[in-house]
Write a protein that holds these residues in place. Structure first.
Motif, PDB file in Angstrom:
ATOM      1  N   ALA A 176       0.835  -1.206   0.000  1.00  0.00           N
ATOM      2  CA  ALA A 176       0.000   0.000   0.000  1.00  0.00           C
ATOM      3  C   ALA A 176       0.868   1.253   0.000  1.00  0.00           C
ATOM      4  O   ALA A 176       0.548   2.253  -0.662  1.00  0.00           O
ATOM      5  N   GLU A 177       1.977   1.194   0.725  1.00  0.00           N
ATOM      6  CA  GLU A 177       2.911   2.325   0.786  1.00  0.00           C
ATOM      7  C   GLU A 177       3.509   2.608  -0.592  1.00  0.00           C
ATOM      8  O   GLU A 177       3.583   3.765  -1.034  1.00  0.00           O
ATOM      9  N   VAL A 178       3.907   1.549  -1.310  1.00  0.00           N
ATOM     10  CA  VAL A 178       4.506   1.718  -2.634  1.00  0.00           C
ATOM     11  C   VAL A 178       3.471   2.192  -3.649  1.00  0.00           C
ATOM     12  O   VAL A 178       3.750   3.059  -4.483  1.00  0.00           O
ATOM     13  N   LEU A 179       2.259   1.674  -3.581  1.00  0.00           N
ATOM     14  CA  LEU A 179       1.208   2.127  -4.496  1.00  0.00           C
ATOM     15  C   LEU A 179       0.898   3.606  -4.271  1.00  0.00           C
ATOM     16  O   LEU A 179       0.607   4.344  -5.221  1.00  0.00           O
ATOM     17  N   SER A 180       0.973   4.041  -3.022  1.00  0.00           N
ATOM     18  CA  SER A 180       0.789   5.458  -2.719  1.00  0.00           C
ATOM     19  C   SER A 180       1.899   6.298  -3.352  1.00  0.00           C
ATOM     20  O   SER A 180       1.648   7.404  -3.848  1.00  0.00           O
ATOM     21  N   LEU A 181       3.123   5.775  -3.352  1.00  0.00           N
ATOM     22  CA  LEU A 181       4.234   6.476  -4.006  1.00  0.00           C
ATOM     23  C   LEU A 181       3.973   6.634  -5.501  1.00  0.00           C
ATOM     24  O   LEU A 181       4.266   7.681  -6.090  1.00  0.00           O
ATOM     25  N   ILE A 182       3.439   5.596  -6.120  1.00  0.00           N
ATOM     26  CA  ILE A 182       3.154   5.651  -7.556  1.00  0.00           C
ATOM     27  C   ILE A 182       2.082   6.705  -7.841  1.00  0.00           C
ATOM     28  O   ILE A 182       2.175   7.470  -8.804  1.00  0.00           O
ATOM     29  N   ASP A 183       1.073   6.756  -6.979  1.00  0.00           N
ATOM     30  CA  ASP A 183       0.062   7.818  -7.109  1.00  0.00           C
ATOM     31  C   ASP A 183       0.709   9.196  -7.024  1.00  0.00           C
ATOM     32  O   ASP A 183       0.351  10.118  -7.763  1.00  0.00           O
ATOM     33  N   ARG A 184       1.675   9.331  -6.115  1.00  0.00           N
ATOM     34  CA  ARG A 184       2.343  10.616  -5.946  1.00  0.00           C
ATOM     35  C   ARG A 184       3.149  10.988  -7.187  1.00  0.00           C
ATOM     36  O   ARG A 184       3.173  12.143  -7.612  1.00  0.00           O
ATOM     37  N   LEU A 185       3.798  10.019  -7.803  1.00  0.00           N
ATOM     38  CA  LEU A 185       4.538  10.280  -9.038  1.00  0.00           C
ATOM     39  C   LEU A 185       3.602  10.795 -10.123  1.00  0.00           C
ATOM     40  O   LEU A 185       3.926  11.733 -10.852  1.00  0.00           O
TER      41      LEU A 185
END
Length: 248
Positions: A176-185
């Motif tokens: 979930a943390e990594v998917l949130s990073l992708i959203d941020r990108l």
């Protein structure tokens, strides 16, 4: 705006056709997932885009002009950053040292203060959950390590970021943390190419899904309106595959 476009990319290794007439398009602020079974050509596609392999035929168009990518340095200079699955982090070094490894600041001696300030800037862009930048990477979780690798890719201000299996071997919270990073990108205007086997992750974060099968395009889907079953059918060749959104 279409930042990156592949047209008819081919790559052979001897008699083996790894990629055959592959098309792909990525816009600024768009996440495109590339999925496929083992041997579908995903890794070869990543290596073509990152400058590891030169295509045998086809065109790579970046920001409206046809380009060649003769090596990883050329990809980096062009504005394409790749985060490979192994992350290439040094566990005995801290976050700052990993972020700037080979790209240290300071003409005569290391500028520790500038590098620390820039490290926090990069992490803030991602709303990252890193407690301290002087912690060794060995002390970080899998999700935090992926964060460091993604933050490092931002140093050259890339337009396209390629993430190779970013959630592989991560737990639920770390994923979930990594998917949130992708959203941020995406929110920051980067085009993202996400290589993944995980259909739930793909449908959670991608805008568009490109399916490769046996080195060829086998469908382009809207991630949010397509079921995991439809994607699996395209991956395995079990059913008819609609193709939409591949720009010529």
């Amino acid at each position: 705006m279409t930042t990156l476009q592949l047209r008819g990319i081919r790559k052979n290794f001897g008699a083996v056709a790894a990629l055959t007439d592959v098309d792909l398009a990525v816009d600024a602020g768009q996440v495109v997932a590339v999925v496929g079974d083992n041997g579908a050509g995903k890794s070869t596609l990543v290596k073509v885009l990152s400058g590891v392999h030169a295509p045998d035929a086809g065109a790579i168009v970046f920001e409206g002009r046809e380009v060649s990518i003769p090596g990883p340095a050329a990809a980096h200079k062009l504005g394409i950053a790749t985060v490979f699955q192994d992350l290439a982090l040094c566990e005995n070094l801290n976050v700052i040292e990993n972020l700037f490894l080979g790209q240290e600041l300071g003409p005569f001696r290391l500028d520790d203060v500038a590098m620390e300030v820039r490290s926090w800037e990069l992490l803030r862009q991602l709303s990252a959950k890193i407690p301290a930048v002087r912690l060794p990477v060995a002390a970080l979780s899998g999700g935090q390590r992926q964060t460091v690798a993604i933050a490092r890719s931002l140093l050259g201000d890339p337009k396209i970021i390629i993430l190779d299996e970013p959630t592989a071997a991560l737990g639920v919270a770390q994923t979930a943390e990594v998917l949130s990073l992708i959203d941020r990108l995406r929110e920051n205007g980067h085009g993202v190419i996400m290589i993944s086997h995980n259909m739930a992750d793909v449908r959670a974060v991608a805008d568009q899904v490109v399916v490769l099968r046996l080195g060829r395009n086998n469908g382009v889907f809207d991630a949010r309106s397509t079921s995991s079953e439809q994607l699996v059918a395209a991956i395995t060749g079990a059913g008819a595959v609609p193709t939409e959104g591949v720009r010529q």
